[in-house]
Design an enzyme around this catalytic site. Structure first.
Site, mmCIF file in Angstrom:
data_model
loop_
_atom_site.group_PDB
_atom_site.id
_atom_site.type_symbol
_atom_site.label_atom_id
_atom_site.label_comp_id
_atom_site.label_asym_id
_atom_site.label_seq_id
_atom_site.Cartn_x
_atom_site.Cartn_y
_atom_site.Cartn_z
ATOM 1 C CB ALA A 18 -0.913 -0.021 1.214
ATOM 2 C CE LYS A 138 6.662 -4.709 -13.614
ATOM 3 N NZ LYS A 138 7.473 -3.821 -12.814
ATOM 4 C CG HIS A 196 4.965 -11.462 -11.733
ATOM 5 N ND1 HIS A 196 3.694 -11.021 -11.519
ATOM 6 C CD2 HIS A 196 5.644 -11.178 -10.590
ATOM 7 C CE1 HIS A 196 3.601 -10.485 -10.304
ATOM 8 N NE2 HIS A 196 4.784 -10.581 -9.717
ATOM 9 N NE ARG A 331 16.944 -2.357 -21.104
ATOM 10 C CZ ARG A 331 17.859 -1.901 -21.966
ATOM 11 N NH1 ARG A 331 18.784 -2.683 -22.454
ATOM 12 N NH2 ARG A 331 17.841 -0.633 -22.352
HETATM 13 C C1 BG6 Z 1 6.121 -9.180 -6.577
HETATM 14 C C2 BG6 Z 1 6.911 -10.220 -5.824
HETATM 15 O O1 BG6 Z 1 4.975 -9.748 -7.125
HETATM 16 O O2 BG6 Z 1 6.924 -8.633 -7.598
HETATM 17 C C3 BG6 Z 1 8.200 -9.637 -5.283
HETATM 18 O O3 BG6 Z 1 6.122 -10.705 -4.749
HETATM 19 C C4 BG6 Z 1 8.976 -8.940 -6.379
HETATM 20 O O4 BG6 Z 1 8.986 -10.653 -4.700
HETATM 21 C C5 BG6 Z 1 8.087 -7.981 -7.144
HETATM 22 O O5 BG6 Z 1 10.050 -8.249 -5.775
HETATM 23 C C6 BG6 Z 1 8.815 -7.411 -8.339
HETATM 24 O O6 BG6 Z 1 8.052 -6.401 -8.919
HETATM 25 P P1 BG6 Z 1 8.747 -5.242 -9.747
HETATM 26 O O7 BG6 Z 1 7.613 -4.489 -10.341
HETATM 27 O O8 BG6 Z 1 9.535 -4.439 -8.745
HETATM 28 O O9 BG6 Z 1 9.636 -5.892 -10.736
#
Ligand code: BG6
Length: 444
Positions: A18, A138, A196, A331
């Site tokens: 949050a 993203k 992801h 990238r």
């Molecule tokens: C989150 C994971 O979903 O994504 C984390 O729980 C990770 O472990 C994060 O650090 C990474 O997100 P970003 O947007 O910083 O690449």
């Protein structure tokens, strides 16, 4: 519009997510004028009485107008369902919509995830549930479909006929740093791969959707996921970082973290080879690699193309024709870019060949700031756009792929290969790739 009110309730408002993501994203949306004129944000409600209280407060603000209510759940799964029950019974909108954004983890395996879905559906319809995977918000991941479906130089190449392998790479250059309470129970495969990276894979590999509508896109994504073979032990390599000293500084091992049990076998790194059994992708390895405490922070999609048949310039590349294959790289972060590695002649009288990048570097082409993924996804949820949220059948399919492997890793107590903090990860990842005739593009 001025006739309606939007109430946003963040449950888990004092948490890290949050603070770092949700509130900054809400502020950015407000600042850029994307939120309706009448909106209110509430935080931290966790008991049934709190929700009764919250409902009262919302009603005061709504003053009889059309009222839409968005709940953002950033809470551990064990209290998830309780919160949804309270919110839907005590604080759902009487004359507008109610939507609930939920954050992962959506369970630990097929069974617990299915149970969670069943519980949620007692109180909400699928249309009200917005399962967030922030990687889908993203910029470069959004651009993946545009790149593929609107460019003739890519679209016809998007298959086993021209693509040799696809690599999805996620690395972070920091360790677990106090998040062991959550992480140790999940590990990198559940934390990054099953969601992801797999979501990116599904978007990458799906057939052309009938339209850009959410249901059409999600129908195609789920088909890809269901065409994949569930992972087995020999498809993966798991690792865990160990302590390391570099330049006079020492970096802790995963198990040195006070929030992690000393004998933990949880993977902080994993590499995996996945296959899609359909006509388009038969035999093409999709390699994933995800790790914490590596040498760099990066997320990218790499597409390695096949050799040019009967390449006239073969000799110029010596014995290593791989050096001459085209590679397309998206990238995702940091420093967003899309570049294509091509072969060209070095200018001059001789005939020397070189590799160059055709490079779309976002900061050069679009010097304005790129919105954070959470901004896009929050706005989509407010607007009722479901394209970038995970439908329950997608979630089921994703768990079906990973659950047997996760069970086996746990039952057999597979010991992860240790790699030094700040390194390129365990050497096993190279062998895994080599078994499939692949070289990791980020290391060559
Ligand atoms: C989150 C994971 O979903 O994504 C984390 O729980 C990770 O472990 C994060 O650090 C990474 O997100 P970003 O947007 O910083 O690449």
């Amino acid at each position: 519009n001025s006739e309606s009110t939007l109430s946003i309730t963040v449950v888990g408002a004092s948490g890290d997510l949050a603070k770092k993501k949700i509130f900054p994203a809400l502020f950015a949306l407000y600042y850029e004028d994307f939120l309706p004129k009448n909106f209110v944000v509430f935080g931290q409600y966790n008991s049934e009485e709190h929700f009764v209280e919250l409902n009262k407060k919302m009603k005061e603000k709504e003053a009889g107008k059309l009222s839409n209510r968005l709940f953002y759940l950033s809470v551990p799964p064990n209290i998830f369902v309780d919160v949804v029950r309270c919110a839907s019974l005590r604080a759902s909108s009487e004359n507008g919509w109610m939507r609930v954004i939920v954050e992962k983890p959506f369970g630990r395996d097929s069974e617990s995830s299915g149970e969670l879905t069943r519980c949620l559906k007692q109180y909400l319809t699928e249309d009200q549930i917005f399962r967030i995977d922030h990687y889908l918000g993203k910029e470069l991941v959004e651009n993946l479909s545009v790149l593929r479906f609107s460019n003739l130089v890519f679209e016809p190449l998007w298959s086993r006929n021209y693509i040799r392998n696809v690599q999805l790479i996620f690395s972070e250059d920091f360790g677990i740093e106090g998040r062991g309470g959550y992480f140790d129970n999940y590990g990198i495969i559940r934390d990054i791969m099953q969601n992801h990276l797999l979501q990116i894979l599904a978007l990458f590999a799906m057939e052309t959707p009938v339209s850009l509508d959410a249901e059409d896109i999600r129908n195609e994504k789920v088909k890809v996921l269901r065409s994949m073979r569930p992972l087995q032990l020999e498809d993966v390599v798991v690792g865990q970082y160990k302590g390391h000293s570099k330049g006079g500084k020492s970096y802790p091992a995963y198990t040195d973290d006070p929030t992690v049990p000393k004998d933990s076998l949880t993977a902080t790194f994993a590499a995996a080879a996945l296959f899609i059994n359909n006509a388009r992708w038969d035999g093409v390895p999709f390699l994933m690699k995800a790790g914490k405490a590596l040498h760099t922070k990066r997320a990218e999609i790499r597409v390695q193309f096949r050799h040019v048949p009967g390449n006239l310039y073969k000799r110029k590349f010596g014995t290593d024709l791989d050096k001459a294959t085209n590679e397309l790289v998206l990238r995702v972060q940091p420093d967003e870019a899309i570049y294509l590695k091509i072969n060209n002649k070095v200018p001059g009288l001789g005939m020397r060949l070189d590799r160059s990048d055709l490079n779309l570097l976002y900061r050069a082409r679009y010097p304005r700031e790129i919105p954070d993924a959470y901004e896009r996804l929050l706005l989509d949820a407010i607007e009722g756009e479901r394209r970038l949220f995970i439908r329950s059948d997608e979630l089921d399919a994703a768990w079906t792929l990973f659950t047997p492997l996760l069970n086996e890793l746990e039952e057999k107590k597979i010991v992860p290969e240790l790699y030094p903090y700040g390194s390129r990860g365990p050497v096993g990842a190279h062998y895994l790739a080599a078994n499939h005739n692949v070289r990791w593009g980020d290391l060559s």
